[in-house]
Design an enzyme around this catalytic site. Structure first.
Site, PDB file in Angstrom:
ATOM      1  N   ASP A   2     -77.889 -69.328   3.279  1.00 31.66           N
ATOM      2  CA  ASP A   2     -78.708 -70.724   3.197  1.00 31.66           C
ATOM      3  C   ASP A   2     -78.161 -71.844   3.843  1.00 31.66           C
ATOM      4  O   ASP A   2     -76.919 -72.226   3.155  1.00 31.66           O
ATOM      5  CB  ASP A   2     -78.903 -70.693   1.578  1.00 31.66           C
ATOM      6  CG  ASP A   2     -79.812 -71.953   1.463  1.00 31.66           C
ATOM      7  OD1 ASP A   2     -80.181 -72.680   2.207  1.00 31.66           O
ATOM      8  OD2 ASP A   2     -80.372 -71.944   0.132  1.00 31.66           O
ATOM      9  N   SER A  32     -85.382 -75.670  -5.185  1.00 30.46           N
ATOM     10  CA  SER A  32     -84.653 -76.648  -4.707  1.00 30.46           C
ATOM     11  C   SER A  32     -84.519 -77.886  -5.425  1.00 30.46           C
ATOM     12  O   SER A  32     -84.012 -77.756  -6.561  1.00 30.46           O
ATOM     13  CB  SER A  32     -85.119 -77.039  -3.331  1.00 30.46           C
ATOM     14  OG  SER A  32     -84.013 -77.930  -2.320  1.00 30.46           O
ATOM     15  N   HIS A  53     -83.407 -71.161   3.147  1.00 30.37           N
ATOM     16  CA  HIS A  53     -83.637 -71.998   1.993  1.00 30.37           C
ATOM     17  C   HIS A  53     -84.950 -71.860   1.178  1.00 30.37           C
ATOM     18  O   HIS A  53     -85.102 -72.306   0.161  1.00 30.37           O
ATOM     19  CB  HIS A  53     -83.261 -73.352   2.331  1.00 30.37           C
ATOM     20  CG  HIS A  53     -83.044 -74.242   1.290  1.00 30.37           C
ATOM     21  ND1 HIS A  53     -82.298 -73.913   0.108  1.00 30.37           N
ATOM     22  CD2 HIS A  53     -83.843 -75.258   0.803  1.00 30.37           C
ATOM     23  CE1 HIS A  53     -82.150 -74.910  -0.749  1.00 30.37           C
ATOM     24  NE2 HIS A  53     -83.453 -75.832  -0.457  1.00 30.37           N
TER      25      HIS A  53
END
Length: 265
Positions: free
Chosen positions: A217, A96, A246
């Site tokens: 996601d 991320s 995610h």
């Protein structure tokens, strides 16, 4: 950061290999997010783990609201850690926001990184003309308001959405690390991440990248993985995980591990 950064950010080096591998966690977690992944890589790598300064496992006094207004200060932290450890070359796995931190670090110091593996990465979360980042401005503002008004209720709603798959242990673990964060720091970092736009930097990346994206996601649409592959400057590949959510390192490690191994070859 005028302190010992290795102590402040809980830096650990584990494993029996010769090559260095950095595992960098994303927003709302800490280095414990990699626990299900670690055993598969410890025989072949010296693995560097650390906590982002915003993580709940770090003394909140170390979080400087004036300094961490963008991602550059997080890049400084990463590079300071690698220099303090005497690392001359490493592979880097970032989840991320840490995927984007790795991208920026590789632009500054391309010779330091042999490979970037980007899990659930997004250069911009907001939609913009013909770019589909996944969120409209009004949706982002609603998220910020919910965090500000009742952080506990927001975590209880957001954690299962982010995990996606029906994996209660992953939801509990993600909730735990979100609750560990001080709410004002969590909101501040969330604003920084969701308002960032790093699309203009992608072409400057020359280090080979592997983009790993879950098939479903809620935070990052599949189109973003394609966008990254097209716009990153180096040799790039995309791996789509047949998983949901995610945080595949928490919810689907058995899917992620073989893909990670292939990416790091």
């Amino acid at each position: 950061m005028g302190i010992n950064i290795l102590e402040a950010l809980n830096v650990r080096v584990v494993g029996n290999g010769e090559k260095f591998l950095v595992l960098a966690h994303g927003f709302g977690t800490d280095q414990s997010a990699w626990q299900k992944i670690l055993p598969y890589f410890m025989p072949n790598y010296r693995i560097i783990l650390y906590d982002l300064v915003c993580a709940g496992s770090v003394n909140p006094d170390y979080f400087d609201f004036r300094r961490y207004t963008g991602l550059d200060a997080y890049v400084d932290d990463l590079l300071h850690i690698l220099d303090a450890l005497g690392v001359e070359k490493c592979a880097y796995v970032g989840h991320s926001v840490s995927a984007m931190i790795g991208i920026l670090a590789s632009i500054r110091r391309p010779n330091l990184f042999s490979k970037l593996v980007l899990i659930g990465a997004s250069p911009r979360f907001l939609n913009d003309n013909d770019y589909h980042g996944g969120f409209e401005r009004a949706e982002i503002e609603e998220l910020f308001t919910a965090m500000e008004e009742n952080y506990k209720a927001w975590v209880n709603g957001f954690a299962p959405l982010a995990v996606g798959a029906d994996v209660p242990t992953a939801v509990r673990e993600f909730s735990r690390t979100l609750f560990n964060m001080r709410p004002d720091i969590s909101l501040f970092v969330c604003r920084t991440v969701f308002n960032s736009d790093l699309r203009g930097y992608l072409g400057l990346v020359k280090v080979p990248c592997c983009i790993i994206q879950s098939a479903k996601d809620c935070s990052v649409p599949l189109k973003v993985a394609t966008y990254l592959k097209t716009h990153l400057g180096g040799r790039n590949t995309v791996e789509i995980l047949h998983s949901e959510g995610h945080l595949p390192h928490l919810s689907a490690p058995t899917f992620l591990v073989p893909v990670l191994k292939r990416a790091l070859r």
